[in-house]
Scaffold this active site. Structure first.
Site, PDB file in Angstrom:
ATOM      1  N   HIS A  48       0.815  -1.221   0.000  1.00 28.93           N
ATOM      2  CA  HIS A  48       0.000   0.000   0.000  1.00 28.93           C
ATOM      3  C   HIS A  48       0.853   1.277   0.000  1.00 28.93           C
ATOM      4  O   HIS A  48       0.740   2.083  -0.932  1.00 28.93           O
ATOM      5  CB  HIS A  48      -0.997  -0.049   1.160  1.00 28.93           C
ATOM      6  CG  HIS A  48      -1.628   1.262   1.479  1.00 28.93           C
ATOM      7  ND1 HIS A  48      -2.472   1.910   0.604  1.00 28.93           N
ATOM      8  CD2 HIS A  48      -1.515   2.078   2.564  1.00 28.93           C
ATOM      9  CE1 HIS A  48      -2.863   3.051   1.146  1.00 28.93           C
ATOM     10  NE2 HIS A  48      -2.297   3.187   2.331  1.00 28.93           N
ATOM     11  N   HIS A  72       3.973   6.752   5.418  1.00 29.05           N
ATOM     12  CA  HIS A  72       2.783   7.453   5.925  1.00 29.05           C
ATOM     13  C   HIS A  72       1.966   6.686   6.949  1.00 29.05           C
ATOM     14  O   HIS A  72       1.276   7.281   7.759  1.00 29.05           O
ATOM     15  CB  HIS A  72       1.904   7.953   4.771  1.00 29.05           C
ATOM     16  CG  HIS A  72       0.972   6.931   4.197  1.00 29.05           C
ATOM     17  ND1 HIS A  72       1.340   6.095   3.174  1.00 29.05           N
ATOM     18  CD2 HIS A  72      -0.316   6.605   4.506  1.00 29.05           C
ATOM     19  CE1 HIS A  72       0.321   5.308   2.871  1.00 29.05           C
ATOM     20  NE2 HIS A  72      -0.694   5.587   3.662  1.00 29.05           N
ATOM     21  N   GLU A  76       1.250   5.412  12.866  1.00 22.80           N
ATOM     22  CA  GLU A  76      -0.057   4.961  13.312  1.00 22.80           C
ATOM     23  C   GLU A  76      -0.119   3.441  13.483  1.00 22.80           C
ATOM     24  O   GLU A  76      -0.657   2.945  14.455  1.00 22.80           O
ATOM     25  CB  GLU A  76      -1.106   5.431  12.296  1.00 22.80           C
ATOM     26  CG  GLU A  76      -2.532   5.062  12.639  1.00 22.80           C
ATOM     27  CD  GLU A  76      -3.164   6.010  13.661  1.00 22.80           C
ATOM     28  OE1 GLU A  76      -2.511   7.010  13.997  1.00 22.80           O
ATOM     29  OE2 GLU A  76      -4.284   5.719  14.106  1.00 22.80           O
ATOM     30  N   ASP A  77       0.443   2.726  12.549  1.00 23.46           N
ATOM     31  CA  ASP A  77       0.191   1.283  12.496  1.00 23.46           C
ATOM     32  C   ASP A  77       1.368   0.392  12.904  1.00 23.46           C
ATOM     33  O   ASP A  77       1.223  -0.821  12.939  1.00 23.46           O
ATOM     34  CB  ASP A  77      -0.244   0.874  11.077  1.00 23.46           C
ATOM     35  CG  ASP A  77      -1.545   1.552  10.668  1.00 23.46           C
ATOM     36  OD1 ASP A  77      -2.278   1.999  11.577  1.00 23.46           O
ATOM     37  OD2 ASP A  77      -1.814   1.634   9.462  1.00 23.46           O
ATOM     38  N   ASP A 139      -2.943   8.319  -1.024  1.00 25.24           N
ATOM     39  CA  ASP A 139      -3.325   7.265  -0.079  1.00 25.24           C
ATOM     40  C   ASP A 139      -4.783   6.885  -0.310  1.00 25.24           C
ATOM     41  O   ASP A 139      -5.143   5.716  -0.439  1.00 25.24           O
ATOM     42  CB  ASP A 139      -3.111   7.827   1.338  1.00 25.24           C
ATOM     43  CG  ASP A 139      -3.541   6.857   2.424  1.00 25.24           C
ATOM     44  OD1 ASP A 139      -3.283   5.650   2.285  1.00 25.24           O
ATOM     45  OD2 ASP A 139      -4.114   7.332   3.434  1.00 25.24           O
ATOM     46  N   ASP A 259     -25.883  13.226 -26.710  1.00 25.78           N
ATOM     47  CA  ASP A 259     -25.827  13.942 -27.979  1.00 25.78           C
ATOM     48  C   ASP A 259     -24.743  14.993 -27.981  1.00 25.78           C
ATOM     49  O   ASP A 259     -24.552  15.710 -28.949  1.00 25.78           O
ATOM     50  CB  ASP A 259     -27.180  14.613 -28.265  1.00 25.78           C
ATOM     51  CG  ASP A 259     -28.199  13.562 -28.687  1.00 25.78           C
ATOM     52  OD1 ASP A 259     -27.759  12.468 -29.093  1.00 25.78           O
ATOM     53  OD2 ASP A 259     -29.397  13.838 -28.586  1.00 25.78           O
TER      54      ASP A 259
END
Ligand code: MN
Length: 756
Positions: A48, A72, A76-77, A139, A259
């Site tokens: 990712h 990034h 956080e993770d 992201d 059209d």
């Protein structure tokens, strides 16, 4: 998954002096940090951030942005920390990754249309570096591309958010293709059936119209070429979302839209743009109201082109966008194109100069983008833009979260009380405390951008009146006022009930709310509570209620009415009224009023209304000039719309109410032993005009555990000074002791109480 060297190659292609070492280190670091984590699709998680970085290479962004993209999700993770990233990659990249971590909070936010605008602003406020937004957009794009692996309910939320916030943001930042892709991916998720039908129709139409399109293209090329203009002409693909939203917005059918044929004409310079338009307009007839010159007046995101619609060779509607190559690149790539065209591609890398050159380019480009983002945030019209450009971005606002992630926008300087009222009036009224970012803080704490505020509430609270002066927002102020009024109304209703109970007992009958309810119409009231508070406020005499309930009841009320109608001057009338109300109040006699006599020892009757202090069950205030203290014999005066004012019975101030006997209330003190309140009184002191005399007086009062509220010099002679001292004391005994001590002081000539 893209290889390490592939990413570096991609960057090197547009940025010959990229720091390959830095990219490689970031690649390895992020890969290790995410370790064995996987995505919903089952792919390694690291795929990712890598894809996000790849998307950003198509925008030709700088090394710091690419590295931030790789990193990034690490703070956080994973176990990664801001400090570590600062140390390994420098504070610039650290700040970018930190910004992205903060923004991640937004992913938790539940969205409604009204929230979108706030959220967009919050996003901008938090991302003080636009590169953070670019990484965030990439992201989101990658997440949208892989949305099929995400559970359905989450999918909808993410798609709505994308459509509300990220797609417009991409458009605003001039990255047109990204906007379209985000829109189509969201549309596909939110309206799968509509997406399917429209895509299918577009595909069918594409084949049918291929012939028409090539005819038009040939005709265009011929006419433009004849004038010696070199042009690149391409038919524009219609995007499912834009077709759908046009159908919705303009209430037109797919047939009507299909059209219309879209063409893009790219020419060499601006002069050719206008010449091309001239040729088109003289060859085919123009559809009125469709000509837009975004070259002389660019859109806020720096988009430039000339738009027009004409009736083409076969009388089809033909939409044209005429622009230069530079304009086209800016329309497609936003920031990156801007870097190239505004600054020129940096030439050869040469040692030390390299870094300086790059960051100079970056900062210029980003300043431009920053400006663009401001425009985007501040409003859509050029007028608004001009108005706002001088303001700093959101200087005057803060954006905070509820624990559930709702964004609350407040004026700068607002506190948690404002926040509570912004969440809901009931939350404000019942607020008793708050947690800011998980920590207990006072409700008056000023809030900062990004604070998460959890308001603690308790049922049946009444907001303290003092809050009114502490809040910033009109909503909070009004709600506090309204709550205070509601409380006073309730208190007056309680008072009204007491008054009625006494008046009824006097005749003697038992009062009940049912009896009152039965005569509401006659009293001109719509409900019992209103009627009770009207009685409490003195707007409806208790005798009127009795008369309404017992029309046949005859007693001295008739006479009372007459005499009280007689301008209310006679004490007879006043007493009569008191009696009718069942109140045993003993008037001390006009002769004693205004004198310093205490007016007799008799306590007011036990059925006088108990006054429990400022925080009791009745709305009470003390005489504005002179106060009243427990031990004073007192009388209450009803003040329409305000609290009952308690006067010492001797107060000359009472004279002003002589002709309004209906406003007088028989009251008595009922102060609990543990009541922490002190009560206001004013004493006048005449003292020798000597150095230190005022200090001596203040000392005596202070030593006696009384508060001095104010001191006013009322007279200043060469030898004497007279002053009025507003004090707060426990009761009359306390006050008398202080006065006695003052009298005995050498510098004091005389002491007396004012209006009490
Ligand atoms: Mn991510």
């Amino acid at each position: 998954m893209m290889r390490q060297y592939e990413l570096v190659e991609r960057v090197a292609r547009y940025n010959p002096h990229t720091d390959e070492q830095l990219l490689n280190r970031a690649y390895v670091y992020a890969m290790k940090a995410h370790g064995s984590q996987t995505r919903a699709s089952g792919d390694p998680y690291f795929s990712h951030p890598l894809e996000v970085a790849a998307i950003l290479t198509t925008l030709r962004l700088d090394d710091a942005t690419i590295v931030a993209a790789l990193l990034h999700d690490t703070i956080e993770d994973t176990d990664a920390t801001r400090e570590e990233i600062d140390r390994l990659f420098g504070p610039e990249i650290g700040a970018l990754v930190d910004g992205l971590t903060k923004i991640k909070k937004l992913d938790l936010v539940s969205k409604r249309a009204a929230q979108a605008e706030n959220l967009r602003k919050l996003l901008l406020a938090i991302a003080d570096d636009v590169r953070v937004l670019l990484v965030k957009l990439a992201d989101r794009l990658h997440n949208m591309r892989t949305l099929e692996y995400v559970p359905v309910d989450k999918r909808t939320r993410i798609a709505e958010e994308t459509l509300d916030i990220y797609a417009p943001l991409a458009g605003g930042m001039g990255i047109h293709w990204m906007r379209e892709e985000l829109e189509d991916l969201s549309f596909q998720t939110l309206q799968p059936e509509a997406y399917r039908v429209i895509s299918m129709q577009l595909a069918e139409r594409r084949e049918e119209s291929a012939k028409v399109i090539s005819e038009i293209a040939i005709a265009l090329r011929e006419k433009i070429g004849a004038a010696g203009i070199t042009a690149e002409i391409s038919g524009r693909e219609k995007r499912p979302y834009s077709v759908w939203s046009k159908m919705e917005r303009k209430a037109v059918s797919f047939e009507q839209l299909s059209d219309i044929y879209g063409f893009r004409v790219i020419v060499e310079n601006i002069a050719d743009c206008y010449r091309t338009i001239g040729i088109v307009h003289t060859t085919w007839s123009m559809v009125p109201g469709r000509f837009k010159d975004y070259i002389s007046t660019p859109k806020q995101n720096d988009y430039r082109s000339i738009h027009t619609t004409v009736l083409g060779p076969g009388h089809q509607r033909v939409e044209l966008q005429v622009r230069t190559r530079e304009m086209h690149d800016i329309a497609e790539y936003g920031i990156a194109a801007h870097v190239i065209y505004k600054e020129g591609v940096p030439k050869v890398a040469n040692g030390d100069a390299r870094k300086g050159k790059l960051s100079a380019i970056d900062s210029n480009a980003y300043r431009w983008l920053r400006q663009l983002v401001e425009m985007l945030a501040e409003g859509d019209t050029p007028e608004e833009f001009l108005e706002h450009t001088k303001l700093q971005l959101f200087q005057d606002q803060v954006f905070c979260f509820t624990p559930k992630g709702r964004v609350i926008s407040l004026p700068r300087g607002a506190n948690a009380i404002d926040f509570a009222y912004a969440v809901h009036t009931d939350v404000g009224n019942n607020a008793i405390g708050c947690k800011i970012n998980g920590r207990l803080e006072p409700l008056i704490s000023q809030l900062n951008n990004g604070d998460e505020v959890d308001v603690l509430t308790a049922k049946n609270q009444v907001p303290p009146a003092a809050w009114e002066s502490l809040v910033m927002t009109g909503k909070a102020r009004q709600s506090i006022r309204r709550a205070a009024r509601a409380q006073i109304r309730t208190q007056y209703a309680g008072l009204g009930r007491k008054m009625l109970e006494r008046a009824f007992a006097r005749i003697p009958r038992a009062y009940s709310d049912e009896k009152l309810a039965a005569v509401l119409a006659r009293l001109g009231q719509s409900n019992v509570d209103d009627a009770l508070s009207a009685v409490g406020r003195g707007e409806i005499p208790a005798s009127d209620v009795i008369k309404a309930v017992y029309p046949d009841h005859r007693d001295e009320r008739a006479r009372d009415k007459t005499s009280s109608g007689d301008a209310g001057r006679g004490e007879e009338g006043w007493f009569g009224l008191r009696r009718a109300m069942g109140l045993k109040f003993r008037w001390p006699g006009r002769s004693s009023r205004g004198s310093k006599a205490t007016g007799g020892k008799g306590e007011a009757g036990s059925d006088a209304i108990p006054i429990r202090g400022l925080h009791g069950d009745l709305p009470v205030q003390f005489a504005p000039k002179g106060g009243a203290v427990p031990g004073d014999r007192i009388v209450g005066i009803m003040m329409p719309g305000e609290a009952i004012t308690i006067y010492p019975i001797q107060s000359p101030e009472l004279k002003q109410f002589d002709d309004q006997p209906e406003r007088w209330l028989d009251v008595r003190w009922a102060i609990d032993a543990d009541n922490p309140e002190r009560f206001p009184a004013v004493i006048a002191v005449r003292a020798l005009n000597e150095p230190g005399s005022l200090a001596g007086i203040a000392q005596i009062i202070g030593e006696q555990d009384a508060n001095i509220d104010t001191v006013i010099m009322t007279m200043r002679a060469p030898d004497f000074t007279e002053m009025e001292i507003a004090v707060e004391v426990w009761d009359l005994k306390h006050l008398n002791r202080i006065m006695a001590l003052l009298k005995s002081a050498a510098v004091v000539n005389a002491v007396w109480r004012v209006n009490g």
